[in-house]
Scaffold this active site. Sequence first.
Site, PDB file in Angstrom:
ATOM      1  CB  SER A 199      -0.887  -0.238   1.039  1.00 37.42           C
ATOM      2  OG  SER A 199      -1.967   0.966   0.872  1.00 37.42           O
ATOM      3  CG  HIS A 200       0.505   4.411   3.196  1.00 37.11           C
ATOM      4  ND1 HIS A 200      -0.862   2.811   3.197  1.00 37.11           N
ATOM      5  CD2 HIS A 200       0.259   4.721   4.293  1.00 37.11           C
ATOM      6  CE1 HIS A 200      -0.936   3.147   5.033  1.00 37.11           C
ATOM      7  NE2 HIS A 200       0.484   3.579   5.465  1.00 37.11           N
TER       8      HIS A 200
ATOM      9  NE  ARG B 292      -4.083   3.137   3.352  1.00 27.95           N
ATOM     10  CZ  ARG B 292      -3.878   3.787   4.793  1.00 27.95           C
ATOM     11  NH1 ARG B 292      -3.385   4.922   4.895  1.00 27.95           N
ATOM     12  NH2 ARG B 292      -3.393   2.443   5.175  1.00 27.95           N
TER      13      ARG B 292
ATOM     14  CG  ASP C  12      -2.472   4.058  -1.653  1.00 23.96           C
ATOM     15  OD1 ASP C  12      -3.691   3.731  -1.983  1.00 23.96           O
ATOM     16  OD2 ASP C  12      -2.559   3.051  -0.560  1.00 23.96           O
TER      17      ASP C  12
ATOM     18  CE  LYS D 264      -5.202  -5.469  -0.772  1.00 26.95           C
ATOM     19  NZ  LYS D 264      -6.007  -4.182  -0.442  1.00 26.95           N
TER      20      LYS D 264
ATOM     21  CD  GLU E  88     -10.261   0.368   6.675  1.00 27.38           C
ATOM     22  OE1 GLU E  88      -9.994   0.107   7.747  1.00 27.38           O
ATOM     23  OE2 GLU E  88      -9.410   1.475   5.703  1.00 27.38           O
ATOM     24  CD  GLU E  89      -8.828   5.883  10.859  1.00 28.32           C
ATOM     25  OE1 GLU E  89      -7.006   5.173  10.586  1.00 28.32           O
ATOM     26  OE2 GLU E  89      -9.306   4.699  10.821  1.00 28.32           O
ATOM     27  CB  SER E  90      -6.517   4.785   7.517  1.00 25.54           C
ATOM     28  OG  SER E  90      -7.723   4.209   7.039  1.00 25.54           O
TER      29      SER E  90
ATOM     30  CG  ASP F 268      -2.891  -0.389  -3.304  1.00 27.18           C
ATOM     31  OD1 ASP F 268      -2.863   0.449  -2.165  1.00 27.18           O
ATOM     32  OD2 ASP F 268      -3.649  -1.502  -2.343  1.00 27.18           O
TER      33      ASP F 268
END
Length: 542
Positions: free
Chosen positions: A149-150, A306, A301, A159, A388-390, A303
């Site tokens: 991811s990031h 996000r 990001d 994953k 999600e908050e992320s 992948d």
Amino acid sequence: MTDRAGTPAKKSDLIDVEALIHAYYELKPDPSIPEQRVVFGTSGHRGSSPTTSFNDWHIAATTQAIVEYRTAQGITGPLFIGADTHALSAPAMTTALSVLVGNGVEAMVDEYDDWVPTPAVSLAIITWNNDAAHRSAGETADGIVVTPSHNPPTDGGFKYNPPHGGPADSDATSWIATRANEIIADGLRDVKMAEPSAVQTYDYRGMYVADLANIIDFDAIKRSGIHIGADPLGGASVNYWGAIRDYYGIDLTVVNETVDPTWEFMTLDWDGKIRMDPSSPSAMASVVKHQSEYDILTGNDADADRHGIVTPDGGLMNPNHYLAVAIEYLYGHRGGWRSDAAIGKTLVSSSMIDRVAKHLGRRLWEVPVGFKWFVPGLIDGSVGFGGEESAGASFLRFDGTAWTTDKDGILLALLASEIRAVTGRSPSQLYAKLVEKFGDPAYERIDAEATPVQKAALGKLDGDAITATELAGEPITAKLSKAPGNDAAVGGLKVVSENAWFAARPSGTEDVYKIYAESFLGEDHLRQVQAEARDIVDGAIS
């Protein structure tokens, strides 16, 4: 925060790609050392080759374990696999394909040898499994995304997404990790490998781009004439944005088409590391400086699971702010969704979402951290939006059926343009309207030191063990160790009052626990909440 945060990377900050890949193949993990074992977090196994935490043996063993798992589950269809632009993703992809082919699994790679975003893999799985012929034959597909991811350029990630298309739950990942470590300890004797040539191809990009018409109002975007900027941040979405522009004829500029495994073009994140986090003001500094040039400017990001949303009037939006705006907009503009479709949020996301949900008359579905919890609701349409908050989210198609069951940063970035086109206002202007209605929350995440023993105690803490009755001057209304939405353990604690809350969760990688806190009574009250949170948690785990 380092004083170099938000400044351009220097040569001394960059990785040695050749050394990183050499370590991937040459270093062999010792599973008796905890840091060298296969460990699945909320987003798969992650590590770095020089620290012997992400190497050829890890991926060979993990892929073999996935093959055995899917066989035990009766999964007989193809396995969709894609990778992002991290330096370790290409060798890990090669290792995985060798094992898949060696085991006779039909591996589906990108038709154009392109990078593949996480949401494109999720969509491919769902699309294949929704096909009537495949269902009648009893065949199901699953997938693998090779991505951290990031995370910084030194890292690799792996994953597994089962047939529902979203992140695997802990039952699957625990079995896979345990079996992978057994295989490593036995010297990979159970791993079957072959030349990764006998693979099938799939047009991930073409299928994803064409299908977007079923979830985003491109006609409105095109009619509005708004000027859109999209920065892939050197990630897997780099060729998707141009394809979206060409397919739908919208005014969109791909701000930076550079793909460089060192990410030399990035500005440093808050801690001085290169990190492709589109929700971080420091990491997005080079993007934000162009905010006045576009009606909507976005980032993704590596992948593309996000999103980061930049507006000319507000700069980079806080992810919580954008989620609240997206929710209010979607539930007013998606008539094909079920009238009882709930609003999904993780319990560390802003309570602004709670207030928006109440105003909309919609059920709030609050779950633990991890996008996997939204999967069942997105599949059956009982949850219209999960976020999600992320800065990770997904939502339903116009007709109320599932889109992706993994986070889709491209989708949420495109939604910002739809919102701007339809309402005539930027998402940041719409958030200001929410503040006028519901108040202005102050939100922050901080870390507190904790020993491994204390972290373990926090992860198992029962809310009833908390003796405090007040939080920063307000009566405590809830002490949660299980999520209200699905009664699943949160792996920590959340304490709530009328105008504030905090949640504490142990870090999976450092000797700290994370404190998420929010107050609708201002910054000073937030500091008081944070201080009392430390006292409450330390008292419970010491």
